[in-house]
Design a protein around this motif. Structure first.
Motif, PDB file in Angstrom:
ATOM      1  N   ASP A 608      26.561  44.058  38.790  1.00  0.00           N
ATOM      2  CA  ASP A 608      26.854  42.765  40.185  1.00  0.00           C
ATOM      3  C   ASP A 608      27.323  41.631  39.124  1.00  0.00           C
ATOM      4  O   ASP A 608      26.917  41.126  38.512  1.00  0.00           O
ATOM      5  CB  ASP A 608      25.723  42.562  40.590  1.00  0.00           C
ATOM      6  N   VAL A 609      28.624  41.278  39.523  1.00  0.00           N
ATOM      7  CA  VAL A 609      29.271  40.191  38.635  1.00  0.00           C
ATOM      8  C   VAL A 609      29.882  39.223  39.934  1.00  0.00           C
ATOM      9  O   VAL A 609      30.295  39.624  40.689  1.00  0.00           O
ATOM     10  CB  VAL A 609      30.549  40.496  37.980  1.00  0.00           C
ATOM     11  N   ARG A 610      29.343  37.849  39.856  1.00  0.00           N
ATOM     12  CA  ARG A 610      29.777  36.931  40.662  1.00  0.00           C
ATOM     13  C   ARG A 610      29.829  35.548  40.089  1.00  0.00           C
ATOM     14  O   ARG A 610      29.226  35.272  39.221  1.00  0.00           O
ATOM     15  CB  ARG A 610      28.850  36.961  41.918  1.00  0.00           C
ATOM     16  N   ARG A 611      30.406  34.685  40.940  1.00  0.00           N
ATOM     17  CA  ARG A 611      30.459  33.205  40.601  1.00  0.00           C
ATOM     18  C   ARG A 611      28.971  32.617  41.090  1.00  0.00           C
ATOM     19  O   ARG A 611      28.666  32.587  42.127  1.00  0.00           O
ATOM     20  CB  ARG A 611      31.617  32.385  40.714  1.00  0.00           C
ATOM     21  N   VAL A 612      28.411  31.649  40.252  1.00  0.00           N
ATOM     22  CA  VAL A 612      27.323  31.130  40.787  1.00  0.00           C
ATOM     23  C   VAL A 612      27.298  29.580  40.293  1.00  0.00           C
ATOM     24  O   VAL A 612      27.071  29.377  39.216  1.00  0.00           O
ATOM     25  CB  VAL A 612      25.882  31.557  40.349  1.00  0.00           C
ATOM     26  N   ASP A 613      27.758  28.887  41.180  1.00  0.00           N
ATOM     27  CA  ASP A 613      28.253  27.182  40.745  1.00  0.00           C
ATOM     28  C   ASP A 613      29.218  27.502  39.864  1.00  0.00           C
ATOM     29  O   ASP A 613      30.332  28.039  39.710  1.00  0.00           O
ATOM     30  CB  ASP A 613      26.999  26.559  40.456  1.00  0.00           C
ATOM     31  N   ASP A 614      28.882  26.748  38.587  1.00  0.00           N
ATOM     32  CA  ASP A 614      29.883  26.687  37.527  1.00  0.00           C
ATOM     33  C   ASP A 614      29.618  28.024  36.295  1.00  0.00           C
ATOM     34  O   ASP A 614      30.243  27.850  35.238  1.00  0.00           O
ATOM     35  CB  ASP A 614      29.922  25.389  36.757  1.00  0.00           C
ATOM     36  N   THR A 615      28.963  29.114  36.905  1.00  0.00           N
ATOM     37  CA  THR A 615      28.512  30.176  36.071  1.00  0.00           C
ATOM     38  C   THR A 615      29.143  31.334  36.406  1.00  0.00           C
ATOM     39  O   THR A 615      29.203  31.710  37.554  1.00  0.00           O
ATOM     40  CB  THR A 615      27.023  30.275  35.944  1.00  0.00           C
ATOM     41  N   VAL A 616      29.589  32.211  35.635  1.00  0.00           N
ATOM     42  CA  VAL A 616      29.550  33.666  36.007  1.00  0.00           C
ATOM     43  C   VAL A 616      28.377  34.362  35.454  1.00  0.00           C
ATOM     44  O   VAL A 616      27.811  34.379  34.415  1.00  0.00           O
ATOM     45  CB  VAL A 616      30.954  34.296  35.359  1.00  0.00           C
ATOM     46  N   ILE A 670      23.009  37.943  32.621  1.00  0.00           N
ATOM     47  CA  ILE A 670      23.844  37.053  31.458  1.00  0.00           C
ATOM     48  C   ILE A 670      24.629  36.341  32.504  1.00  0.00           C
ATOM     49  O   ILE A 670      25.491  36.516  32.861  1.00  0.00           O
ATOM     50  CB  ILE A 670      24.645  38.016  30.840  1.00  0.00           C
ATOM     51  N   ASP A 671      24.118  34.956  32.055  1.00  0.00           N
ATOM     52  CA  ASP A 671      24.801  33.896  32.665  1.00  0.00           C
ATOM     53  C   ASP A 671      25.707  33.250  31.603  1.00  0.00           C
ATOM     54  O   ASP A 671      25.154  32.902  30.522  1.00  0.00           O
ATOM     55  CB  ASP A 671      23.894  32.787  32.991  1.00  0.00           C
ATOM     56  N   ILE A 672      27.029  33.026  32.000  1.00  0.00           N
ATOM     57  CA  ILE A 672      28.062  32.468  31.039  1.00  0.00           C
ATOM     58  C   ILE A 672      28.756  31.274  31.868  1.00  0.00           C
ATOM     59  O   ILE A 672      29.145  31.380  33.000  1.00  0.00           O
ATOM     60  CB  ILE A 672      29.043  33.882  30.762  1.00  0.00           C
ATOM     61  N   PRO A 673      28.672  30.144  31.127  1.00  0.00           N
ATOM     62  CA  PRO A 673      29.671  28.815  31.889  1.00  0.00           C
ATOM     63  C   PRO A 673      30.946  29.728  31.959  1.00  0.00           C
ATOM     64  O   PRO A 673      31.682  30.230  31.405  1.00  0.00           O
ATOM     65  CB  PRO A 673      29.558  28.167  30.553  1.00  0.00           C
ATOM     66  N   GLU A 674      31.417  29.159  33.256  1.00  0.00           N
ATOM     67  CA  GLU A 674      32.729  29.856  33.593  1.00  0.00           C
ATOM     68  C   GLU A 674      33.909  29.487  32.740  1.00  0.00           C
ATOM     69  O   GLU A 674      34.829  30.068  32.396  1.00  0.00           O
ATOM     70  CB  GLU A 674      33.000  29.298  35.055  1.00  0.00           C
ATOM     71  N   ALA A 675      33.771  28.250  31.993  1.00  0.00           N
ATOM     72  CA  ALA A 675      34.710  27.656  31.380  1.00  0.00           C
ATOM     73  C   ALA A 675      34.784  28.777  30.183  1.00  0.00           C
ATOM     74  O   ALA A 675      35.950  28.640  29.366  1.00  0.00           O
ATOM     75  CB  ALA A 675      34.472  26.302  30.849  1.00  0.00           C
ATOM     76  N   LYS A 676      33.709  29.248  29.707  1.00  0.00           N
ATOM     77  CA  LYS A 676      33.660  30.194  28.431  1.00  0.00           C
ATOM     78  C   LYS A 676      34.198  31.704  29.056  1.00  0.00           C
ATOM     79  O   LYS A 676      34.824  32.236  28.162  1.00  0.00           O
ATOM     80  CB  LYS A 676      32.299  30.287  27.933  1.00  0.00           C
ATOM     81  N   LEU A 707      29.374  50.609  32.661  1.00  0.00           N
ATOM     82  CA  LEU A 707      29.654  50.086  33.974  1.00  0.00           C
ATOM     83  C   LEU A 707      30.842  49.057  34.030  1.00  0.00           C
ATOM     84  O   LEU A 707      31.251  48.302  32.953  1.00  0.00           O
ATOM     85  CB  LEU A 707      28.487  49.142  34.636  1.00  0.00           C
ATOM     86  N   THR A 708      31.866  48.993  34.843  1.00  0.00           N
ATOM     87  CA  THR A 708      32.968  48.187  35.166  1.00  0.00           C
ATOM     88  C   THR A 708      32.784  47.607  36.564  1.00  0.00           C
ATOM     89  O   THR A 708      32.351  48.127  37.626  1.00  0.00           O
ATOM     90  CB  THR A 708      34.119  48.880  34.786  1.00  0.00           C
ATOM     91  N   ALA A 709      33.675  46.115  36.543  1.00  0.00           N
ATOM     92  CA  ALA A 709      33.694  45.527  37.869  1.00  0.00           C
ATOM     93  C   ALA A 709      34.790  44.570  37.722  1.00  0.00           C
ATOM     94  O   ALA A 709      35.238  44.222  36.391  1.00  0.00           O
ATOM     95  CB  ALA A 709      32.379  44.936  38.260  1.00  0.00           C
ATOM     96  N   ASP A 710      35.158  44.225  38.838  1.00  0.00           N
ATOM     97  CA  ASP A 710      36.221  42.983  38.886  1.00  0.00           C
ATOM     98  C   ASP A 710      35.707  41.794  39.315  1.00  0.00           C
ATOM     99  O   ASP A 710      34.912  41.601  40.127  1.00  0.00           O
ATOM    100  CB  ASP A 710      37.451  43.516  39.921  1.00  0.00           C
ATOM    101  N   LEU A 711      35.981  40.429  38.681  1.00  0.00           N
ATOM    102  CA  LEU A 711      35.715  39.293  38.996  1.00  0.00           C
ATOM    103  C   LEU A 711      37.120  38.568  39.422  1.00  0.00           C
ATOM    104  O   LEU A 711      37.931  38.376  38.695  1.00  0.00           O
ATOM    105  CB  LEU A 711      35.155  38.324  37.712  1.00  0.00           C
ATOM    106  N   ASP A 712      37.134  38.446  40.757  1.00  0.00           N
ATOM    107  CA  ASP A 712      38.122  37.697  41.398  1.00  0.00           C
ATOM    108  C   ASP A 712      38.154  36.315  41.575  1.00  0.00           C
ATOM    109  O   ASP A 712      37.075  35.674  41.599  1.00  0.00           O
ATOM    110  CB  ASP A 712      38.477  38.261  42.661  1.00  0.00           C
TER     111      ASP A 712
END
Length: 712
Positions: A608-616, A670-676, A707-712
């Motif tokens: 599951d890949v999604r944006r959460v606030d300023d985090t992916v 795994i939380d990654i800052p969106e800017a990164k 596993l693969t997914a798309d982040l739009d």
């Protein structure tokens, strides 16, 4: 996190106002090989520094490179940067930093010259064993925790070498042509993380030039980027003999000059700087800025007296303790990489083994006392032969034959000054001797193989090949090891091939070998960890922090850019370093980035890949589907989309190591800052930009994608 506070800066300003020019200049150049001058009348002590990233160096005389003590300066030999990165475990990086900080402070030092966080551009760089990875994200995550651990002990870590110190050939003068994109995306991020996330208190300027400007004269690096963009408020120090001109280094943000010769008053920041100020060529304000930075760090480390003359309580540290030998073992255990294990050849069944043949000179060698400034006066270091005998016990007869000739490397005490010139390796070829050793090893291997007894080969490199001041000339194994391994596999196809080394090697026989195990210069207990993996006492969980290419010609630093040249080097491969190149260009490799096998198996599901606030947020479920407890490294790679520019098909953005018992499932987040996660340096705009989306790949290596997914 240790930070420079307003109280620190206020005290620094007050003390600065009381200093004479002579006193200020004494504080910004060496008054000993590893110290500056103090100001006794104001209670300002000398600033004491020491190598290195793998342990505190042996004590030396103030004005010569001759060892000072006999027994009182033994320390824990900690695993190398490559070993630490191979764990993919930031908690172990922190534990390593804690151990190093405590031992540094226990030895009476204020600054430890590490971590070494340059990106591995070529497998041939002589100092690759000190460095962590070809990838900036893995390097940054390990470096941040390492620095945090060190600085808990009132000791400053020193991130080095700033920047792009990627080769040892012509290391004091080579000019490296590097694009802004490569600098921003590969060669600077680990330093930025050390500054902004870990609050590193010291940064070392590199020897080399970047785009025509010497790093220790580079206002763009030292002022525009380090101080203005990243808000660095610690002090900078030159690499030893990194300053070559007074005015040019004095007018930029280099604070302290160190070097390798005992003519301290003649250093560029000594009498020549005083004379330049007197002539009006250098402003005394430039000197003041340097002293101010030094004083701020000193106060943050509780080195300076309070207004009433009393000194704050400073941590004392301790060294050569069992605690940190255990830390070294903990790290080493997770650094061993099981590269190949066909037919389940490993682990050995220790209860059924009655005889074991060990072949290879590296089985009977130690490595702590070489490599340049990373040398350690180790409390002890086990050899693989000792560790195997210890692990198997008295019911197993262990026989050893060297197979090839390699002298135990003993570093000459005068190497430091000589290392400023390009050096050449020794050639100890003796055809008759080598033939005799090979024939003896093959004969013994044939007998053991016919009897069904196990054989372990322990080969690799040593600090005649992995060392400061010299790059390797090729990726082949030295001392005729390839021919020996081929001959041994002819008579013993089940031979277990293991290595101790700091850099990748070509393995032309790899398809024939059923089991290959890689270990690094992994500290006092590195051999114990190797033996435990071979016998199954430890389930391997190390993963490669760099690619092992098939041949050197496949490496982009050699096939596209240039490496190892004197005078000028072109980083024409740009950001296509390591796996970024191999994946994008679909180049076969021997072992890919992130690769590492286990004695158990893991299943990945429910990405599951999604944006959460300023985090992916990248989340998936991992299940141990095997029969024993083990650790896996969940690796998240992004392929940025919609940039309109050429980009690597995969880039590591985050990872997590998880320990699971048989049958256990766990969600890994795994939380990654969106800017990164989505940021990239736009060539067209020459600034940071953000991609609108990405293809996301999750797996156990860059090529073992589950596993693969798309982040739009």
């Amino acid at each position: 996190m240790t930070v420079i506070t307003e109280a620190n800066t206020a005290k620094a300003r007050a003390l600065l106002a009381e200093l004479t020019l002579d006193e200020k200049i004494g504080m910004i150049h060496a008054a000993g090989l590893f110290r500056t001058e103090g100001v006794p009348r104001l209670g300002i002590p000398p600033f004491r520094m020491d190598d290195g990233p793998m342990g505190v160096r042996a004590e030396l005389h103030n004005d010569s490179w001759v060892p000072l003590y006999n027994t009182r300066d033994y320390v824990t030999y900690l695993p190398s940067g490559s070993a630490l990165a191979s764990t993919w475990n930031p908690d172990l990086a922190y534990a390593t930093g804690v151990a190093l900080g405590e031992e540094t402070r226990g030895r009476g030092k204020d600054v430890i010259l590490g971590p070494s966080i340059n990106i591995k551009r070529s497998p041939l760089c002589g100092r690759n064993f000190e460095y962590m990875s070809e990838d900036p994200v893995l390097t940054a995550e390990q470096a941040v925790r390492y620095v945090e651990g060190v600085q808990e002990s009132d000791v400053a870590a020193c991130a080095k070498h700033f920047a792009a110190n990627s080769q040892e050939t012509d290391r004091l003068y080579v000019d490296e042509a590097i694009s802004n994109r490569a600098l921003r995306e590969l060669y600077l991020p680990a330093f930025e993380a050390a500054v902004k996330r870990a609050g590193v208190l010291s940064v070392m300027g590199a020897y080399n030039l970047v785009n025509g400007v010497r790093c220790c004269e580079n206002g763009w690096l030292l002022d525009d980027v380090l101080r203005d963009e990243w808000d660095f408020d610690g002090f900078t120090v030159s690499d030893w003999s990194g300053v070559k001109r007074t005015k040019e280094s004095a007018e930029v943000g280099l604070d302290v000059e160190m070097s390798v010769t005992p003519d301290f008053d003649d250093y560029y920041f000594a009498n020549p700087l005083k004379e330049a100020v007197a002539r009006g060529e250098v402003s005394e304000q430039d000197v003041d800025r340097k002293v101010f930075h030094v004083l701020c760090v000193m106060d943050a480390l509780h080195m300076l007296p309070d207004g009433d003359g009393t000194r704050p309580v400073r941590k004392a540290g301790r060294y050569a303790t069992l605690d940190y030998l255990q830390t070294a073992l903990d790290v080493a255990r997770e650094s061993v990489v099981l590269l190949k294990n066909d037919d389940g050849l490993l682990p050995l069944d220790a209860d059924r083994v009655t005889r074991l043949l060990v072949i290879g000179a590296n089985a009977d060698r130690v490595h702590s006392n070489g490599g340049g400034s990373a040398e350690i006066k180790a409390l002890y270091e086990k050899s693989p032969l000792l560790a195997l005998c210890s692990q198997l016990g008295g019911n197993v007869k262990v026989e050893y034959v060297p197979g090839y000739h390699a002298e135990q490397v003993v570093q000459d005490v005068s190497w430091q000054e000589g290392s400023l010139e390009n050096s050449a390796g020794s050639d100890d070829a003796d055809e008759a001797r080598d033939c005799t050793l090979r024939e003896e090893a093959v004969a013994r291997a044939r007998a053991y193989s016919e009897a069904g007894d196990p054989i372990v080969f322990v080969g690799g490199l040593d600090h005649e090949h992995d060392l400061e001041g010299r790059d390797r000339t090729d990726m082949t194994l030295p001392y005729g090891q390839d021919a020996l391994i081929e001959a041994l596999l002819d008579v013993a196809p089940n031979m277990i091939v293991t290595f101790v080394a700091g850099s990748p090697v070509e393995m032309p026989w790899a398809d024939r070998a059923k089991a290959i195990v890689w270990s690094w210069y992994s500290g006092s207990e590195g051999a114990t960890a190797l033996a435990e993996v071979l016998t199954g006492a430890v389930n391997p969980s190390g993963h490669l922090p760099e690619t092992f290419p098939m041949t050197l010609d496949d490496c982009p630093a050699h096939s596209i850019g240039t490496f190892g040249h004197e005078g000028h080097v072109e980083y024409t491969e740009d950001i296509y370093v390591g796996y970024r190149y191999y994946e994008t260009k679909d180049v076969p490799v021997r072992f890919c980035f992130g690769h590492g096998l286990s004695y158990t198996t893991f299943e990945y599901a429910d990405l599951d890949v999604r944006r959460v606030d300023d985090t992916v947020r990248v989340a998936c479920t991992v299940t141990n589907t095997g029969s024993r407890e083990g650790k896996t490294v969940v690796q998240a790679y992004f392929g940025l989309e919609g940039t309109g520019e050429d980009r690597p098909v995969k880039e590591l953005k985050g990872f997590a190591k998880v320990d699971l018992v048989p049958g256990e499932s766990r969600q890994v987040i795994i939380d990654i800052p969106e800017a990164k996660a989505l940021g990239y340096w736009s060539v067209g705009a020459d600034k940071w930009a953000t991609a609108w989306g990405a293809a996301v790949y999750v797996g156990e290596s860059v090529r073992d994608i589950r596993l693969t997914a798309d982040l739009d």
